[in-house]
Design a protein around this motif. Structure first.
Motif, PDB file in Angstrom:
ATOM      1  N   LYS A   1      -6.439   6.985  -3.313  1.00 58.01           N
ATOM      2  CA  LYS A   1      -5.481   7.536  -2.300  1.00 58.01           C
ATOM      3  C   LYS A   1      -6.235   7.223  -0.822  1.00 58.01           C
ATOM      4  CE  LYS A   1      -2.944  11.425  -0.479  1.00 58.01           C
ATOM      5  NZ  LYS A   1      -2.058  12.420  -0.594  1.00 58.01           N
ATOM      6  N   ALA A   2      -7.392   7.722  -0.895  1.00 57.71           N
ATOM      7  CA  ALA A   2      -8.344   7.575   0.542  1.00 57.71           C
ATOM      8  C   ALA A   2      -8.109   5.936   0.802  1.00 57.71           C
ATOM      9  CB  ALA A   2      -9.579   7.959   0.365  1.00 57.71           C
ATOM     10  N   CYS A   3      -8.437   5.196  -0.119  1.00 57.98           N
ATOM     11  CA  CYS A   3      -8.345   3.757   0.182  1.00 57.98           C
ATOM     12  C   CYS A   3      -7.076   3.187   0.735  1.00 57.98           C
ATOM     13  CB  CYS A   3      -8.874   3.003  -1.195  1.00 57.98           C
ATOM     14  SG  CYS A   3      -8.625   1.248  -1.277  1.00 57.98           S
ATOM     15  N   LEU A   4      -6.098   3.751  -0.064  1.00 56.11           N
ATOM     16  CA  LEU A   4      -4.730   3.187   0.542  1.00 56.11           C
ATOM     17  C   LEU A   4      -4.527   3.755   1.825  1.00 56.11           C
ATOM     18  CD1 LEU A   4      -2.852   3.747  -3.061  1.00 56.11           C
ATOM     19  CD2 LEU A   4      -3.305   1.459  -1.769  1.00 56.11           C
ATOM     20  N   GLU A   5      -5.030   5.056   2.063  1.00 50.83           N
ATOM     21  CA  GLU A   5      -4.506   5.412   3.587  1.00 50.83           C
ATOM     22  C   GLU A   5      -5.217   5.034   4.564  1.00 50.83           C
ATOM     23  OE1 GLU A   5      -2.884  10.123   2.333  1.00 50.83           O
ATOM     24  OE2 GLU A   5      -5.035   9.706   2.695  1.00 50.83           O
ATOM     25  N   SER A   6      -6.501   4.091   4.331  1.00 52.21           N
ATOM     26  CA  SER A   6      -7.140   3.695   5.179  1.00 52.21           C
ATOM     27  C   SER A   6      -6.805   2.096   5.150  1.00 52.21           C
ATOM     28  CB  SER A   6      -8.654   3.915   5.236  1.00 52.21           C
ATOM     29  OG  SER A   6      -9.062   3.731   3.836  1.00 52.21           O
ATOM     30  N   PHE A   7      -5.597   1.788   4.853  1.00 53.73           N
ATOM     31  CA  PHE A   7      -5.051   0.414   4.762  1.00 53.73           C
ATOM     32  C   PHE A   7      -5.852  -0.494   3.752  1.00 53.73           C
ATOM     33  CE2 PHE A   7      -4.183   2.315   8.838  1.00 53.73           C
ATOM     34  CZ  PHE A   7      -2.917   2.484   8.747  1.00 53.73           C
ATOM     35  N   GLY A   8      -6.427  -0.090   2.746  1.00 55.61           N
ATOM     36  CA  GLY A   8      -7.376  -0.787   1.769  1.00 55.61           C
ATOM     37  C   GLY A   8      -6.327  -1.131   0.553  1.00 55.61           C
TER      38      GLY A   8
ATOM     39  N   VAL B   1      -6.419  -1.381  -3.664  1.00 55.91           N
ATOM     40  CA  VAL B   1      -7.324  -1.129  -4.564  1.00 55.91           C
ATOM     41  C   VAL B   1      -8.091  -1.916  -5.460  1.00 55.91           C
ATOM     42  CG1 VAL B   1      -7.017   0.343  -6.558  1.00 55.91           C
ATOM     43  CG2 VAL B   1      -5.532   0.913  -4.690  1.00 55.91           C
ATOM     44  N   ARG B   2      -7.624  -3.201  -5.111  1.00 55.77           N
ATOM     45  CA  ARG B   2      -8.458  -4.447  -5.993  1.00 55.77           C
ATOM     46  C   ARG B   2     -10.023  -4.184  -5.293  1.00 55.77           C
ATOM     47  NH1 ARG B   2      -5.394  -7.618  -2.545  1.00 55.77           N
ATOM     48  NH2 ARG B   2      -3.701  -7.539  -3.996  1.00 55.77           N
ATOM     49  N   ASP B   3     -10.144  -3.941  -3.943  1.00 60.77           N
ATOM     50  CA  ASP B   3     -11.549  -4.058  -3.650  1.00 60.77           C
ATOM     51  C   ASP B   3     -12.096  -2.738  -3.708  1.00 60.77           C
ATOM     52  OD1 ASP B   3     -10.477  -6.528  -2.453  1.00 60.77           O
ATOM     53  OD2 ASP B   3      -9.566  -5.551  -0.741  1.00 60.77           O
ATOM     54  N   LEU B   4     -11.497  -1.974  -4.366  1.00 57.22           N
ATOM     55  CA  LEU B   4     -12.351  -0.590  -4.619  1.00 57.22           C
ATOM     56  C   LEU B   4     -12.914  -1.010  -5.988  1.00 57.22           C
ATOM     57  CD1 LEU B   4     -12.295   2.476  -3.436  1.00 57.22           C
ATOM     58  CD2 LEU B   4     -10.625   3.167  -5.035  1.00 57.22           C
ATOM     59  N   LYS B   5     -14.238  -0.499  -6.113  1.00 54.78           N
ATOM     60  CA  LYS B   5     -15.002  -0.765  -7.141  1.00 54.78           C
ATOM     61  C   LYS B   5     -15.048   0.396  -8.161  1.00 54.78           C
ATOM     62  CE  LYS B   5     -16.574  -4.780  -6.072  1.00 54.78           C
ATOM     63  NZ  LYS B   5     -14.932  -5.349  -5.686  1.00 54.78           N
ATOM     64  N   LEU B   6     -14.075   0.197  -9.127  1.00 55.75           N
ATOM     65  CA  LEU B   6     -13.948   1.417 -10.178  1.00 55.75           C
ATOM     66  C   LEU B   6     -14.718   1.071 -11.204  1.00 55.75           C
ATOM     67  CD1 LEU B   6     -10.150   2.224  -9.631  1.00 55.75           C
ATOM     68  CD2 LEU B   6     -12.066   3.678  -8.753  1.00 55.75           C
ATOM     69  N   GLU B   7     -15.222   2.176 -12.242  1.00 57.84           N
ATOM     70  CA  GLU B   7     -15.958   2.073 -13.402  1.00 57.84           C
ATOM     71  C   GLU B   7     -14.748   1.971 -14.236  1.00 57.84           C
ATOM     72  OE1 GLU B   7     -19.230   1.907 -13.656  1.00 57.84           O
ATOM     73  OE2 GLU B   7     -19.597   2.173 -11.494  1.00 57.84           O
ATOM     74  N   THR B   8     -15.123   1.545 -15.721  1.00 64.71           N
ATOM     75  CA  THR B   8     -14.078   1.216 -16.670  1.00 64.71           C
ATOM     76  C   THR B   8     -13.446   2.922 -17.001  1.00 64.71           C
ATOM     77  OG1 THR B   8     -15.455  -0.265 -17.444  1.00 64.71           O
ATOM     78  CG2 THR B   8     -13.577   0.419 -18.983  1.00 64.71           C
TER      79      THR B   8
ATOM     80  N   GLN C   1       0.862  -1.247  -0.191  1.00 59.79           N
ATOM     81  CA  GLN C   1       0.008  -0.073   0.013  1.00 59.79           C
ATOM     82  C   GLN C   1       1.104   1.293  -0.023  1.00 59.79           C
ATOM     83  OE1 GLN C   1      -2.367  -1.021   3.413  1.00 59.79           O
ATOM     84  NE2 GLN C   1      -3.511  -2.507   2.397  1.00 59.79           N
ATOM     85  N   VAL C   2       1.853   1.197   0.843  1.00 60.32           N
ATOM     86  CA  VAL C   2       2.832   2.432   0.765  1.00 60.32           C
ATOM     87  C   VAL C   2       3.481   2.743  -0.458  1.00 60.32           C
ATOM     88  CG1 VAL C   2       5.138   3.525   1.952  1.00 60.32           C
ATOM     89  CG2 VAL C   2       3.367   2.193   3.272  1.00 60.32           C
ATOM     90  N   LYS C   3       3.890   1.420  -1.133  1.00 63.70           N
ATOM     91  CA  LYS C   3       4.464   1.828  -2.385  1.00 63.70           C
ATOM     92  C   LYS C   3       3.608   2.263  -3.516  1.00 63.70           C
ATOM     93  CE  LYS C   3       8.514   1.013  -4.316  1.00 63.70           C
ATOM     94  NZ  LYS C   3       9.363   1.690  -3.759  1.00 63.70           N
ATOM     95  N   ASP C   4       2.292   1.868  -3.527  1.00 60.12           N
ATOM     96  CA  ASP C   4       1.305   2.315  -4.233  1.00 60.12           C
ATOM     97  C   ASP C   4       0.927   3.675  -4.025  1.00 60.12           C
ATOM     98  OD1 ASP C   4       1.088  -0.239  -5.529  1.00 60.12           O
ATOM     99  OD2 ASP C   4      -0.901  -0.701  -4.652  1.00 60.12           O
ATOM    100  N   LEU C   5       0.868   4.196  -2.733  1.00 64.12           N
ATOM    101  CA  LEU C   5       0.552   5.459  -2.374  1.00 64.12           C
ATOM    102  C   LEU C   5       1.609   6.360  -3.131  1.00 64.12           C
ATOM    103  CD1 LEU C   5      -1.553   6.663  -0.740  1.00 64.12           C
ATOM    104  CD2 LEU C   5      -0.256   6.442   1.203  1.00 64.12           C
TER     105      LEU C   5
END
Ligand SMILES: Nc1nc2c(ncn2[C@@H]2O[C@H](COP(=O)(O)OP(=O)(O)OP(=O)(O)O)[C@@H](O)[C@H]2O)c(=O)[nH]1
Ligand SMILES: [Mg+2]
Length: 365
Positions: free
Chosen positions: A169-176, A178-185, A133-137
């Motif tokens: 960013k918010a997802c990663l900062e709360s230790f999430g 990104v694969r679990d974040l539902k993003l549109e195409t 997560q830190v690396k992604d951030l």
């Protein structure tokens, strides 16, 4: 297209041992954390019994299975992102992989101290996730700064990008992850070029002692409990035992030892199958007297795209595909018989290739 998988995990969890039971190259394993100073890359064959059934009906010079490339990186530690241990610089080696295999230490061994003092696979998952997560951030922040500048001068697309990256960013900062974040195409396009680590599909391999190879153990139960909401793929493999078994040259001996351990097939085979289904991949075949070969493509790919997996010329000059279903071929016994019974279909460029299709591509360049 060759599928690439990266093996990750805390130091000394058995990553290289697992790599060795599947790969054609042997890498060094050791009791000392951080002994390895480079990633190992190996190629494994995708086990597919259908290839050998096809060979019974069509004698051939060689049988070529599909392959998966495996990258085994040295162990990560807590703090790897700040340069602890040696793992951090290897995170770059898994940027381009399609999927991750996360190896968890689920065995006791007093001769092999865990670098964090105790065996606790759930803590290990959290520590590794955090490092990724830190690396992604870092990557997200860099892009965010760049887009922010463009958005300030009124660029609509950049504005949208800033919004999306803000969510990520918010997802990663709360230790999430990104694969679990539902993003549109239309949102995904802002992160596609970042090759984020926590977007990659992940499979957990609980590395257990020999006696727990079939039913797992208390550590495995804890992992399952911890991951139950993530609907994650979890496999139990006794890596050291399987490495020993893979050292036998003779397949019969291998099978006998596996049977003794209560297993029907090597854990690696299960792992590769799992990776295929996780990534929505399938195999089609080309069959002839020179070779019988399996090829890997994504589900939903059309005949020209499948042809492109063989060679780009075949995609460019694609005319049509002659298709025989695997079951028809092995029931009727030959291409000729399939033709006579109307089981050889001639398909155009919109044909969606199915698992086990036997293809003959007609092309002209
Ligand atoms: N008792 C026991 N030991 C194991 C098992 N799997 C691996 N080991 C031992 O653990 C040690 C470390 O294994 P490696 O495969 O080198 O671990 P690694 O995760 O690649 O380690 P790094 O590359 O340093 O991060 C070796 O001595 C292995 O023989 C297992 O299932 N049981
Ligand atoms: Mg290693």
């Amino acid at each position: 297209m060759s599928l690439q998988c990266g093996i990750i995990g805390i130091a000394n969890t058995g990553k290289t041992t697992l790599f060795n039971c599947m790969s054609n190259v042997k890498a060094e394993t050791s009791n000392f954390a951080f002994t390895s100073n480079k990633s190992n890359i190996g190629v494994i064959h995708v086990p597919d019994p259908r290839l050998y059934v096809l060979e019974k009906f069509q004698p051939t010079e060689k049988v070529v299975p599909a392959t998966v490339e495996i990258v085994d990186i040295p162990g990560l530690t807590k703090g790897a992102n700040q340069g602890e241990g040696v793992g951090n610089k290897f995170l770059a080696d898994i940027r381009n992989t399609d999927a991750l295999i996360h190896v968890l230490r689920c065995f006791d061994d007093i001769n092999l101290p865990h670098i964090d003092g105790s065996v606790d696979p759930v803590r290990d998952i959290e520590n590794i996730d955090f490092e990724l997560q830190v690396k992604d951030l870092e990557s997200v922040d860099k892009k965010l700064q760049r887009l922010d500048k463009i958005a300030r001068v009124g660029d609509k697309d950049a504005k949208h990008g800033v919004e999306v990256l803000g969510k990520v960013k918010a997802c990663l900062e709360s230790f999430g992850n990104v694969r679990d974040l539902k993003l549109e195409t239309n949102e995904k396009k802002y992160i596609d070029d970042l090759f984020l680590l926590t977007v990659k599909p992940v499979m957990f391999v609980c590395n257990v002692d020999d006696a727990s190879a079939v039913n797992g153990n208390a550590y495995v139960d804890k992992v399952k409990e911890h991951l139950k909401e993530r609907n994650a793929e979890i496999l139990v493999i006794a890596a050291r035992m399987e490495e020993e078994i893979s050292d036998f040259d003779n397949e019969e001996d291998q099978m006998a030892f596996l049977a003794d351990a209560g297993l029907q097939e090597p854990g690696v085979n299960r792992m590769v199958r799992q990776a295929y289904s996780m990534l929505n991949l399938l195999s089609f075949f080309t069959v002839g007297p020179k070779e019988i070969r399996a090829w890997t493509i994504h589900k939903g790919m059309t005949a020209p795209q499948a042809a492109g997996a063989i060679h780009s010329d075949l995609e460019r000059g694609f005319i049509r595909a002659e298709v025989i279903k695997y079951n028809d071929f092995i029931t009727l016994g030959s291409e000729h018989a399939c033709k006579e019974k109307g089981k050889l279909m001639v398909e155009g460029k919109n044909y969606v290739v199915g698992d086990g299709d036997i293809l003959h591509i007609r092309f002209n360049v």
